[in-house]
Design a protein around this motif. Structure first.
Motif, PDB file in Angstrom:
ATOM      1  N   ASP A  22       0.655  -1.024  -0.266  1.00  0.00           N
ATOM      2  CA  ASP A  22       0.091  -0.272  -0.219  1.00  0.00           C
ATOM      3  C   ASP A  22       1.112   0.867  -0.204  1.00  0.00           C
ATOM      4  N   ARG A  23       2.362   0.686  -0.032  1.00  0.00           N
ATOM      5  CA  ARG A  23       2.361   2.050   0.142  1.00  0.00           C
ATOM      6  C   ARG A  23       3.791   2.393  -0.937  1.00  0.00           C
ATOM      7  N   GLY A  24       3.273   1.640  -1.969  1.00  0.00           N
ATOM      8  CA  GLY A  24       3.941   1.350  -3.804  1.00  0.00           C
ATOM      9  C   GLY A  24       4.494   0.093  -3.643  1.00  0.00           C
ATOM     10  N   LEU A  25       6.541   0.724  -4.670  1.00  0.00           N
ATOM     11  CA  LEU A  25       6.699  -0.592  -4.891  1.00  0.00           C
ATOM     12  C   LEU A  25       8.011  -0.181  -4.800  1.00  0.00           C
ATOM     13  N   PHE A  26       8.865  -1.444  -4.712  1.00  0.00           N
ATOM     14  CA  PHE A  26      10.349  -1.321  -4.945  1.00  0.00           C
ATOM     15  C   PHE A  26      10.958  -2.203  -4.907  1.00  0.00           C
ATOM     16  N   TYR A  27      12.305  -2.538  -6.352  1.00  0.00           N
ATOM     17  CA  TYR A  27      12.853  -3.355  -7.136  1.00  0.00           C
ATOM     18  C   TYR A  27      14.756  -2.610  -7.288  1.00  0.00           C
ATOM     19  N   GLU A  28      14.963  -3.438  -7.331  1.00  0.00           N
ATOM     20  CA  GLU A  28      16.518  -3.697  -7.581  1.00  0.00           C
ATOM     21  C   GLU A  28      16.536  -3.345  -9.341  1.00  0.00           C
ATOM     22  N   THR A  29      17.347  -2.445  -9.102  1.00  0.00           N
ATOM     23  CA  THR A  29      17.472  -2.147 -10.669  1.00  0.00           C
ATOM     24  C   THR A  29      18.736  -2.682 -11.515  1.00  0.00           C
ATOM     25  N   TYR A  30      19.541  -2.906 -10.546  1.00  0.00           N
ATOM     26  CA  TYR A  30      20.910  -3.867 -11.007  1.00  0.00           C
ATOM     27  C   TYR A  30      21.769  -4.986 -10.053  1.00  0.00           C
ATOM     28  N   ASN A  31      22.137  -5.960 -10.005  1.00  0.00           N
ATOM     29  CA  ASN A  31      22.047  -6.528  -9.796  1.00  0.00           C
ATOM     30  C   ASN A  31      23.625  -7.496  -9.594  1.00  0.00           C
ATOM     31  N   GLN A  32      25.109  -6.504 -10.240  1.00  0.00           N
ATOM     32  CA  GLN A  32      25.962  -7.642 -10.525  1.00  0.00           C
ATOM     33  C   GLN A  32      26.579  -8.261 -10.602  1.00  0.00           C
ATOM     34  N   LYS A  33      26.388  -8.948  -9.408  1.00  0.00           N
ATOM     35  CA  LYS A  33      26.576 -10.338  -9.472  1.00  0.00           C
ATOM     36  C   LYS A  33      25.804 -11.564 -10.024  1.00  0.00           C
ATOM     37  N   VAL A  34      24.208 -10.893 -10.151  1.00  0.00           N
ATOM     38  CA  VAL A  34      23.144 -11.713 -10.640  1.00  0.00           C
ATOM     39  C   VAL A  34      23.366 -11.796 -12.067  1.00  0.00           C
ATOM     40  N   PHE A  35      23.132 -10.605 -12.537  1.00  0.00           N
ATOM     41  CA  PHE A  35      23.293 -10.513 -14.093  1.00  0.00           C
ATOM     42  C   PHE A  35      24.827 -11.257 -14.379  1.00  0.00           C
ATOM     43  N   GLU A  36      26.158 -11.318 -14.221  1.00  0.00           N
ATOM     44  CA  GLU A  36      27.044 -12.265 -14.380  1.00  0.00           C
ATOM     45  C   GLU A  36      26.915 -13.262 -14.258  1.00  0.00           C
ATOM     46  N   LYS A  37      26.643 -13.687 -13.166  1.00  0.00           N
ATOM     47  CA  LYS A  37      26.403 -15.687 -13.013  1.00  0.00           C
ATOM     48  C   LYS A  37      24.850 -15.803 -14.521  1.00  0.00           C
ATOM     49  N   ILE A  38      24.187 -15.001 -14.251  1.00  0.00           N
ATOM     50  CA  ILE A  38      23.364 -15.412 -15.293  1.00  0.00           C
ATOM     51  C   ILE A  38      24.344 -15.360 -16.914  1.00  0.00           C
ATOM     52  N   THR A  39      24.588 -14.056 -17.136  1.00  0.00           N
ATOM     53  CA  THR A  39      24.915 -14.100 -18.679  1.00  0.00           C
ATOM     54  C   THR A  39      26.065 -14.360 -18.981  1.00  0.00           C
ATOM     55  N   GLY A  40      27.690 -14.440 -17.461  1.00  0.00           N
ATOM     56  CA  GLY A  40      28.264 -14.719 -18.109  1.00  0.00           C
ATOM     57  C   GLY A  40      29.763 -13.679 -17.944  1.00  0.00           C
ATOM     58  N   LEU A  41      29.072 -12.083 -18.887  1.00  0.00           N
ATOM     59  CA  LEU A  41      29.469 -11.015 -18.396  1.00  0.00           C
ATOM     60  C   LEU A  41      29.751 -10.379 -17.118  1.00  0.00           C
ATOM     61  N   LYS A  42      31.056  -9.886 -17.260  1.00  0.00           N
ATOM     62  CA  LYS A  42      31.883  -8.592 -16.349  1.00  0.00           C
ATOM     63  C   LYS A  42      31.901  -6.925 -17.071  1.00  0.00           C
ATOM     64  N   ILE A  43      30.680  -6.679 -16.203  1.00  0.00           N
ATOM     65  CA  ILE A  43      30.300  -4.934 -16.640  1.00  0.00           C
ATOM     66  C   ILE A  43      31.353  -3.711 -15.320  1.00  0.00           C
ATOM     67  N   ASP A  44      31.139  -2.940 -15.739  1.00  0.00           N
ATOM     68  CA  ASP A  44      32.125  -1.686 -14.728  1.00  0.00           C
ATOM     69  C   ASP A  44      31.415  -1.034 -15.581  1.00  0.00           C
ATOM     70  N   PHE A  45      29.554  -0.636 -15.093  1.00  0.00           N
ATOM     71  CA  PHE A  45      29.282   0.615 -15.518  1.00  0.00           C
ATOM     72  C   PHE A  45      29.972   2.340 -14.765  1.00  0.00           C
ATOM     73  N   VAL A  46      30.486   2.388 -15.236  1.00  0.00           N
ATOM     74  CA  VAL A  46      30.768   4.454 -14.998  1.00  0.00           C
ATOM     75  C   VAL A  46      30.525   5.443 -15.480  1.00  0.00           C
ATOM     76  N   GLN A  47      29.277   5.305 -16.245  1.00  0.00           N
ATOM     77  CA  GLN A  47      28.531   6.959 -16.353  1.00  0.00           C
ATOM     78  C   GLN A  47      26.311   6.480 -16.967  1.00  0.00           C
ATOM     79  N   ASP A  48      25.815   7.442 -15.183  1.00  0.00           N
ATOM     80  CA  ASP A  48      24.772   7.437 -15.601  1.00  0.00           C
ATOM     81  C   ASP A  48      24.660   8.572 -16.002  1.00  0.00           C
ATOM     82  N   ASN A  49      23.409   8.926 -17.111  1.00  0.00           N
ATOM     83  CA  ASN A  49      22.576   9.073 -18.049  1.00  0.00           C
ATOM     84  C   ASN A  49      21.246   9.596 -17.423  1.00  0.00           C
ATOM     85  N   GLN A  50      20.640  10.325 -18.257  1.00  0.00           N
ATOM     86  CA  GLN A  50      18.868  10.621 -17.950  1.00  0.00           C
ATOM     87  C   GLN A  50      18.392  11.409 -18.806  1.00  0.00           C
ATOM     88  N   SER A  51      17.961  11.291 -20.171  1.00  0.00           N
ATOM     89  CA  SER A  51      17.081  11.917 -20.615  1.00  0.00           C
ATOM     90  C   SER A  51      15.511  12.607 -20.843  1.00  0.00           C
TER      91      SER A  51
END
Length: 181
Positions: A22-51
């Motif tokens: 009833d307060r709204g919602l919550f979610y995780e937008t990114y988890n490096q461990k989960v992403f790497e485990k499932i995809t096999g890709l290690k990504i290091d993000f260095v910049q966030d942008n918004q438009s």
């Protein structure tokens, strides 16, 4: 978080677990461990942008060349967009193919755009707030793109052309053939 394959090599859809009450919602937008485990890709993000864009704003198809090539994780914070990617990696089995997905603030899907892809989107709602993480910094000298209406790609942008709002810079982008040569 669930990570789904797309028809394009190394391009993934991320579907977060959304917790609502009833307060709204919550979610995780990114988890490096989960992403790497499932995809096999290690990504290091260095910049966030918004438009922030109004309905009909078409941005892209953009990419960076050389050492400044970028992978991106994109999502919509507010509104609804049609997101399109094109594989421009000449050695890829999906070279020249495109993929599109609706991203919105209801389903909270995200798209991982690997290095070597052209990327663009068009706002379908009255307004959108579009967010993207990049694994390399923006570099104007490395910037390139493909014209939105390239005949070879024949992309469907889901809105009538009369509703498009496109920057002068994006209207000057080369064709797919010119961009990849």
């Amino acid at each position: 978080m669930e990570i789904q394959k797309t028809p394009l090599k190394d391009c993934f859809i991320l579907k977060p677990d959304v917790f609502r009450d009833d307060r709204g919602l919550f979610y995780e937008t990114y988890n490096q461990k989960v992403f790497e485990k499932i995809t096999g890709l290690k990504i290091d993000f260095v910049q966030d942008n918004q438009s922030v864009s109004s309905k009909g704003v078409l941005r892209g198809l953009h990419f960076q060349n050389g050492e400044m090539v970028q992978a991106k994780l994109v999502r919509v914070v507010k509104g609804k967009v049609l997101d399109i990617v094109v594989d421009i990696r000449k050695d890829s089995e999906t070279f020249g193919r495109s993929f599109s997905i609706i991203l919105d603030d209801v389903e909270h899907l995200q798209l991982f755009v690997p290095k070597g892809f052209a990327h663009g989107f068009i706002t379908l709602s009255e307004q959108s707030i579009f967010s993207y993480k990049c694994d390399n910094y923006y570099d104007k000298a490395s910037e390139c793109g493909i014209i939105y209406n390239d005949a070879t790609l024949a992309l469907d942008w889901h809105l009538p052309k009369e509703e498009f709002i496109i920057s002068a810079k994006d209207l000057e982008l080369p064709s797919f053939e010119e961009a990849i040569s």
